[in-house]
Design a protein around this motif. Sequence first.
Motif, PDB file in Angstrom:
ATOM      1  N   PRO A 181       0.827  -1.207   0.000  1.00  0.00           N
ATOM      2  CA  PRO A 181       0.000   0.000   0.000  1.00  0.00           C
ATOM      3  C   PRO A 181       0.865   1.264   0.000  1.00  0.00           C
ATOM      4  CG  PRO A 181       0.127  -0.881   2.216  1.00  0.00           C
ATOM      5  CD  PRO A 181       0.914  -1.822   1.338  1.00  0.00           C
ATOM      6  N   TRP A 182       1.370   1.642  -1.167  1.00  0.00           N
ATOM      7  CA  TRP A 182       2.314   2.749  -1.255  1.00  0.00           C
ATOM      8  C   TRP A 182       1.792   4.068  -0.686  1.00  0.00           C
ATOM      9  CZ3 TRP A 182       7.074   1.505  -1.602  1.00  0.00           C
ATOM     10  CH2 TRP A 182       7.477   0.387  -2.325  1.00  0.00           C
ATOM     11  N   PRO A 183       0.511   4.430  -0.896  1.00  0.00           N
ATOM     12  CA  PRO A 183       0.025   5.671  -0.269  1.00  0.00           C
ATOM     13  C   PRO A 183       0.158   5.654   1.257  1.00  0.00           C
ATOM     14  CG  PRO A 183      -1.492   4.954  -1.978  1.00  0.00           C
ATOM     15  CD  PRO A 183      -0.504   3.842  -1.788  1.00  0.00           C
ATOM     16  N   SER A 184      -0.113   4.501   1.876  1.00  0.00           N
ATOM     17  CA  SER A 184       0.025   4.389   3.327  1.00  0.00           C
ATOM     18  C   SER A 184       1.488   4.471   3.752  1.00  0.00           C
ATOM     19  CB  SER A 184      -0.586   3.073   3.817  1.00  0.00           C
ATOM     20  OG  SER A 184      -1.979   3.051   3.600  1.00  0.00           O
ATOM     21  N   PHE A 186       3.913   6.161   2.184  1.00  0.00           N
ATOM     22  CA  PHE A 186       4.345   7.555   2.088  1.00  0.00           C
ATOM     23  C   PHE A 186       3.702   8.409   3.185  1.00  0.00           C
ATOM     24  CE2 PHE A 186       4.194  11.860   0.118  1.00  0.00           C
ATOM     25  CZ  PHE A 186       5.567  12.061   0.021  1.00  0.00           C
ATOM     26  N   LEU A 187       2.434   8.144   3.478  1.00  0.00           N
ATOM     27  CA  LEU A 187       1.751   8.899   4.536  1.00  0.00           C
ATOM     28  C   LEU A 187       2.380   8.614   5.897  1.00  0.00           C
ATOM     29  CD1 LEU A 187      -0.542  10.822   5.231  1.00  0.00           C
ATOM     30  CD2 LEU A 187      -2.069   8.847   5.428  1.00  0.00           C
ATOM     31  N   SER A 188       2.802   7.375   6.124  1.00  0.00           N
ATOM     32  CA  SER A 188       3.470   7.020   7.377  1.00  0.00           C
ATOM     33  C   SER A 188       4.810   7.736   7.506  1.00  0.00           C
ATOM     34  CB  SER A 188       3.675   5.507   7.457  1.00  0.00           C
ATOM     35  OG  SER A 188       2.447   4.836   7.607  1.00  0.00           O
ATOM     36  N   GLY A 257       3.636  -3.214   3.609  1.00  0.00           N
ATOM     37  CA  GLY A 257       3.799  -1.779   3.755  1.00  0.00           C
ATOM     38  C   GLY A 257       4.728  -1.417   4.894  1.00  0.00           C
TER      39      GLY A 257
END
Length: 331
Positions: A181-184, A186-188, A257
């Motif tokens: 889950p790349w968006p998660s 980067f958000l992390s 992730g």
Amino acid sequence: MKPFVTSSHPPYYCYFFTTKLLTFSLLYVAFLSTRFLLLPSLPDATTVLAMLYSTLKRTLVTSAFWVSTLAVPLVLTTTELGSQFLQNIDTSPTSNHGLYLGLGTVAFSQFVVILYHSLNLSQKSPKYIQQSTHEPYSFLSAVLKHLTNLEGFVLLTTYLSLYWTSQKMPPSYYTYSPSIPWPSVFLSLLTTDFLQYLLHRFEHVLPSIYKKTHKPHHVYKSPNLFNAFSGSTGDTVLMILVPLFLTSRLIDMNVWGYMCFGSLYSTFLTVIHSEVEHCWDEVFKAWGFGTPEMHHYHHRFFDGNYGHLFMYWDWIGKTAPRNRNMSRKLK
């Protein structure tokens, strides 16, 4: 529960990597075209070839380094070999295989970092961030200290092991979904760096806290890559473990992730302490990512660049060098 496996891996991933390669090629051509258009005059053929070679070399080294640090989760989620491996291990929430994979990913990424740094230092003329204050050191001794430092990976490994085995992590962290889950991820990274920025700045604002926690790390006014996790236990707990814990409670993530997040996070914290420049620094700086120059400024002058992975929080908080005394230069 076994991870999702599809029988169409070979044709799908051939198509996947082909499209990615074509996309990269088009972006690369667009980048070069823009670069030439911005030049006041068209350079001669020799200069053009030199620029092409330099850009291509930097691009290949950057891609090889960062992709290599993520090799473990990428292989396990995009190849038939990875699928077969996962079918033969226990992937239930009570199993510790996810923990072992995560720790293994970070260990492998650090191996890549050390190998890359060795090659980077072996160049004919390494570009030191602070040429006049750089002090030579024993590479092997520094590596050993880096990997066995109590305030670094020993404390981080203990924290992650206890957090995982106690089954106190959010349920999603124990799941093996089909993809990363790349968006998660980067958000992390953004969230962790934001919390780290706040606590880092907090440590500097209060002298009593600074002396007990962060001051041991600031004995390195011209740090090298292996000083990344040298400091105090209080500093590691306050500025690393607390942001990691809070981020895990705020953002859902699966095993893949968290493996990618752990690799990128530890790699970033290490390479920004490098005593020499990286070939990707110019591009990273333009995108607001952390660079050794940014972090060396903080170690030298103490009053800016509290962020680590990104420069965004320093821009917002007006603690970037451009908001400070511009006469201060790294030498």
